[in-house]
Design a protein around this motif. Structure first.
Motif, PDB file in Angstrom:
ATOM      1  N   TYR A   1      41.905  22.125 -20.867  1.00 47.94           N
ATOM      2  CA  TYR A   1      42.535  20.816 -20.674  1.00 47.94           C
ATOM      3  C   TYR A   1      41.808  20.033 -19.577  1.00 47.94           C
ATOM      4  CZ  TYR A   1      45.980  17.152 -20.188  1.00 47.94           C
ATOM      5  OH  TYR A   1      46.582  15.923 -20.133  1.00 47.94           O
ATOM      6  N   ARG A   2      41.370  20.776 -18.552  1.00 44.94           N
ATOM      7  CA  ARG A   2      40.675  20.086 -17.450  1.00 44.94           C
ATOM      8  C   ARG A   2      39.318  19.544 -17.898  1.00 44.94           C
ATOM      9  NH1 ARG A   2      42.359  24.227 -12.599  1.00 44.94           N
ATOM     10  NH2 ARG A   2      44.324  23.213 -12.091  1.00 44.94           N
ATOM     11  N   THR A   3      38.629  20.273 -18.799  1.00 42.03           N
ATOM     12  CA  THR A   3      37.300  19.796 -19.214  1.00 42.03           C
ATOM     13  C   THR A   3      37.396  18.790 -20.360  1.00 42.03           C
ATOM     14  OG1 THR A   3      37.091  21.764 -20.597  1.00 42.03           O
ATOM     15  CG2 THR A   3      36.007  21.826 -18.459  1.00 42.03           C
ATOM     16  N   SER A   4      38.324  18.990 -21.300  1.00 42.02           N
ATOM     17  CA  SER A   4      38.413  18.101 -22.476  1.00 42.02           C
ATOM     18  C   SER A   4      39.862  17.794 -22.813  1.00 42.02           C
ATOM     19  CB  SER A   4      37.753  18.779 -23.685  1.00 42.02           C
ATOM     20  OG  SER A   4      36.515  19.320 -23.339  1.00 42.02           O
ATOM     21  N   PRO A   5      40.540  16.961 -21.995  1.00 38.13           N
ATOM     22  CA  PRO A   5      41.969  16.735 -22.231  1.00 38.13           C
ATOM     23  C   PRO A   5      42.268  16.153 -23.614  1.00 38.13           C
ATOM     24  CG  PRO A   5      41.107  15.209 -20.584  1.00 38.13           C
ATOM     25  CD  PRO A   5      40.042  16.213 -20.846  1.00 38.13           C
ATOM     26  N   ASP A   6      41.299  15.382 -24.157  1.00 41.19           N
ATOM     27  CA  ASP A   6      41.560  14.738 -25.450  1.00 41.19           C
ATOM     28  C   ASP A   6      41.570  15.725 -26.615  1.00 41.19           C
ATOM     29  OD1 ASP A   6      38.858  14.975 -24.584  1.00 41.19           O
ATOM     30  OD2 ASP A   6      38.214  13.915 -26.390  1.00 41.19           O
TER      31      ASP A   6
END
Length: 861
Positions: free
Chosen positions: A100-105
């Motif tokens: 989630y921190r690297t790619s929340p989308d």
């Protein structure tokens, strides 16, 4: 390839080496990534907890976008599945957090939200700890979706806090039950306003009280780990109490607890206590409690070995300062300045200058303080400080003679700092005539004194002194020839510096050919400066970092609603720009610019066809009404906060005019784009309230803060409040939120003192049934007489002592000022402690005004 082959082995040691190798060395662009992903998929599907754990660790360690694309949909299923083992759930929660921190989308929200929230109820505390970290991060970005976590977090926290240290065997650390989980739960609760459900709120208050009580108990172990764990929970609890800023009792207790740490032998604890107390000082409920520790803080300033702790002590003194203790605090800061570390001197100078101005009841004290400041720390006195002194002296007739006399005396010292020469040159040039009657400060003596410093000064100061000399030609014709001789000398007319040469030539010609009338016109006194934000305050904010969000703390609290000591009403009556010549000092704070286009105040918003923002105005943000109610009796503070944005207010009102500074703080590390705040008045409100808003920069950098000024004019009495709508883009997502802006009728109150006889005479005159409104209601807060008094004064009316025959009752009087009329208002509040009820009666000459004021004030108790 060899490592990829190891992944398909069924032996733990081989699989572990394969995963370890890949985690450390395989680039996310490697051609092998598909083979690796297949192996990971197989292990996740195997339901073998050991293999699943290795696969999840590998995904979390690599954490690339490709990994997120491949597995972000799988991991939530593992996390919420009923048959997943606890150790795997822990790994899955932390793995999801990493993705989630690297790619929340790419992390899908929605379907599994409620089931993840329910992990807070899990039997296994390890799962709860990992889930809390995940939920906190998710709640920061999507507070609405995770709102249900509040009640679960409170009940979990309650179970931990009330448990004995033997209950949670594996999770008790040096006699403190589950300290890290407690800290995480308290952090999660800081993502939200105080719980609305009274039962949940009561339970949370009990938890916080228990934590504060435990801090008072004798330690169960002498080891540092015990006190570290206990204090970690305590400080996080205090942060939550400060964040909610709604329980006076808890805020005062937190303050007293921190007060005990101010003299603790552990340096870190003293530092943290001072830092937390700075924030407490900005709450209306705990400000007085913080002030009781003033001696301890002053002592810390003198005796503390660590410079960072001394800096926090300075910050705290600045935060706790108000009219009652300003002279003491400024004196202590000046004393400390003589020996202060060079790294913090400039900041102390700025703070002393701001406090001296803000709380100066007697402006002679202000002048003395600033001159003392220049004497003690001249090198650290920035341009802004001496600009501001001159601005204030020019704007206040009552202090000009004293300033001239004091500066003249200060210049007698053989070694004057150049900043003192600048102030002296400017003030004597303007007001030297006020002291010229005394033979000890005759015109010639003033001139010789200034000229004796001339050769020691830098070029800009010499240029200023030449301007002083030509002013003297106008003020004191008797020394004109002496001054002309100086201007005519080769050192001036042939000066290597073009600025000095030009001034000398032009001033000499002016003094020779101009008639006395022309001289008097050209060289008349400087006009008063337009009022605006103090340039020193702007400098301090800039120094604290590029507009950090914590600047809000600097403006959170100005105790009284009037701007202390401003020469004119501080609110601009029109939106016109002062001419550039009015700003000869080049003060850095910008004057009020032209009003924004009408679209910013119109109910019918003009839609920008080319913008990609949605035109619709969002409904009011949750908790907006509660925050609005808190501002009825105060002017400064944080109006709204979520994980992205903090909105702070500072406002001042004078009769029917007001000015509001709105501070928008970006709490993230990512830019806000197309940032558009709009103040909207409904059709009913528009004729009664005239608002002018300044536009703001559409880009707000991460961690930065922008300020918007709203000028307010109350044309006639009004019932509603305007709405502030904010639209912006954050990380590609469109954000749209609205909050009520606390501009209420009572802000235009002017308190009126009355004798008992006058009050009752006026009370009888307003006896028409339509003029009186009465409300009987249950107390929502503890019935504390001091807090009630503070709220009535904060509401805007004068609190009349010894008027009501019953000393338990509160009586107030004031006048509501609008552009069209003035409306007298009398109020009476009768508390009934046994029944925990109040009766509030309001009498004004206008029924609608009585109704609105009664409605607003009833909400406060």
């Amino acid at each position: 390839m060899e490592a990829v082959n190891l992944l398909s082995s069924n032996r733990y040691t081989e699989k572990q080496i394969g995963y370890l190798f890949i985690s450390v060395l395989v680039n996310s662009n490697s051609e092998l990534i598909r083979l690796i992903n297949n192996a990971i998929k197989n292990d996740l599907a195997s339901r073998n907890p050991t293999f699943m754990g290795l696969a999840l660790h590998c995904i979390a360690n690599v954490g690339s976008r490709e990994m997120a694309e491949a597995f972000a949909g799988e991991i939530p299923k593992i996390l919420v599945a009923g048959d997943t083992m606890d150790s795997v759930k822990q790994s899955a929660a932390l793995c999801l957090l990493r993705l989630y921190r690297t790619s929340p989308d790419l992390v899908p929200m929605g379907d599994w939200t409620s089931r993840v929230v329910h992990l807070l109820n899990d039997q296994h505390l390890g799962v709860v700890t990992a889930a809390t970290s995940l939920i906190t991060t998710l709640a920061q970005k999507n507070p609405e979706e995770f709102k249900t976590s509040v009640s679960l977090a409170v009940s979990r926290l309650s179970r931990i806090v009330t448990s004995a240290s033997t209950d949670l065997q594996d999770y008790t650390y040096y006699f403190v039950p589950a300290p890290w989980l407690s800290v995480k739960l308290l952090r999660l609760l800081q993502c939200y306003p105080p719980p609305e459900d009274p039962a949940v709120r009561g339970r949370l208050t009990e938890c916080l009280e228990t934590i504060l009580n435990k801090a008072q108990e004798p330690p169960k172990s002498k080891k540092v780990q015990h006190s570290n764990a206990k204090n970690a929970v305590l400080f996080e609890a205090i942060s939550l109490i400060i964040h909610h800023d709604s329980e006076p009792n808890l805020l005062v207790r937190a303050c007293n607890q921190l007060g005990q740490f101010l003299q603790h032998r552990e340096t870190n604890l003293r530092y943290l206590a001072l830092e937390s107390m700075c924030t407490l000082a900005s709450s209306e409920f705990s400000h007085e409690a913080v002030k009781t520790h003033i001696e301890t803080v002053i002592n810390a300033l003198k005796t503390e070995r660590d410079v960072s702790v001394r800096q926090r002590a300075v910050d705290l003194l600045y935060a706790m300062c108000d009219r009652s203790n300003a002279q003491q605090i400024v004196a202590e800061m000046l004393n400390y300045l003589e020996t202060a570390d060079y790294s913090i001197r400039e900041e102390i100078v700025l703070k002393v200058a701001i406090l001296a101005e803000k709380y100066a009841v007697d402006y002679t004290w202000y002048v003395d303080t600033i001159l003392n400041l220049i004497r003690i720390a001249g090198d650290y006195v920035s341009e802004e400080v001496w600009y501001r002194v001159i601005q204030i002296v020019i704007n206040r007739d009552d202090v000009q003679g004293y300033a001239a006399k004091t500066v003249f005396e200060a210049l007698q010292a053989p070694a004057c700092h150049e900043n003192l020469v600048k102030v002296g040159g400017y003030i004597l040039g303007e007001f030297g005539n006020l002291i010229a009657g005394d033979p000890r400060s005759s015109p010639l003596i003033q001139f010789n004194l200034l000229h004796s410093k001339f050769h020691l000064c830098s070029v800009p100061t010499r240029a200023l002194l030449l301007s002083t000399y030509i002013k003297f030609v106008n003020l004191f014709p008797e020394i004109k020839t002496t001054i002309q001789d100086v201007l005519r000398s080769d050192s001036q007319l042939k000066n290597a510096d073009v600025e000095l040469q030009q001034r000398a030539v032009e001033y000499l010609r002016l003094s020779t050919i101009a008639s006395t009338d022309i001289l008097a016109t050209v060289l008349e006194e400087m006009p008063p400066f337009p009022e605006r934000e103090s340039s020193i305050l702007a400098k301090l904010k800039k120094k604290k970092g590029p507009g950090t969000v914590t600047d809000l703390e600097e403006i959170k609290r100005e105790r009284s609603s009037d701007m202390n000591g401003s020469a004119e009403p501080a609110c601009a009556t029109d939106g016109s720009t002062p001419s550039p010549s009015a700003d000869l000092l080049g003060l850095s704070a910008a004057p009020v610019t032209n009003p924004a286009p009408p679209s910013s105040t119109n109910g019918s918003l003009l839609v920008d066809v080319f913008s990609d923002t949605a035109p619709a105005v969002a409904p009011l943000a949750p908790g907006s009404d509660d925050n609005f109610a808190r501002f009825v009796c105060k002017n400064n503070g944080v109006l709204f906060e979520n994980q992205l944005l903090q909105i702070g207010l500072k406002s001042e009102f004078r009769q029917n005019l007001g000015r509001m500074f709105i501070f928008y703080g970006n709490k993230t590390s990512t830019q806000f784009l197309n940032f558009t705040p709009t103040v909207i008045c409904s059709d009913d409100l528009q004729p009664s309230l005239n608002l002018q808003t300044k536009p703001v920069d559409p880009t707000v950098d991460g961690g930065a803060q922008v300020q918007q000024v709203v000028n307010i004019e109350c044309v006639s009495d009004f019932m509603e409040a305007p709405v502030l709508n904010i639209q912006f883009r954050y990380g590609g997502t469109f954000q749209n939120l609205s909050v009520k802006l606390p501009i209420t009728l009572n802000k235009f109150f002017q308190p009126t003192e009355m004798s008992s006889q006058d009050f009752f005479q006026r009370w009888k005159q307003l006896s028409n049934p339509k003029q009186e409104v009465q409300n009987i209601f249950k107390a929502k807060h503890p019935m504390d007489a001091e807090i009630t008094k503070a709220k009535i004064i904060g509401f805007g009316s004068a609190l009349l002592e010894e008027v009501d025959p019953n000393p338990a009752n509160f009586v107030g009087a004031g006048i509501i000022h609008t552009k069209t009329t003035q409306i007298g208002c009398l109020l009476r509040l009768e508390p009934n402690l046994q029944a925990q009820m109040y009766r509030l009666t309001l009498r004004t000459s206008k029924e609608a005004v009585s109704q609105r004021l009664c409605e607003l004030l009833s909400e406060q108790f």
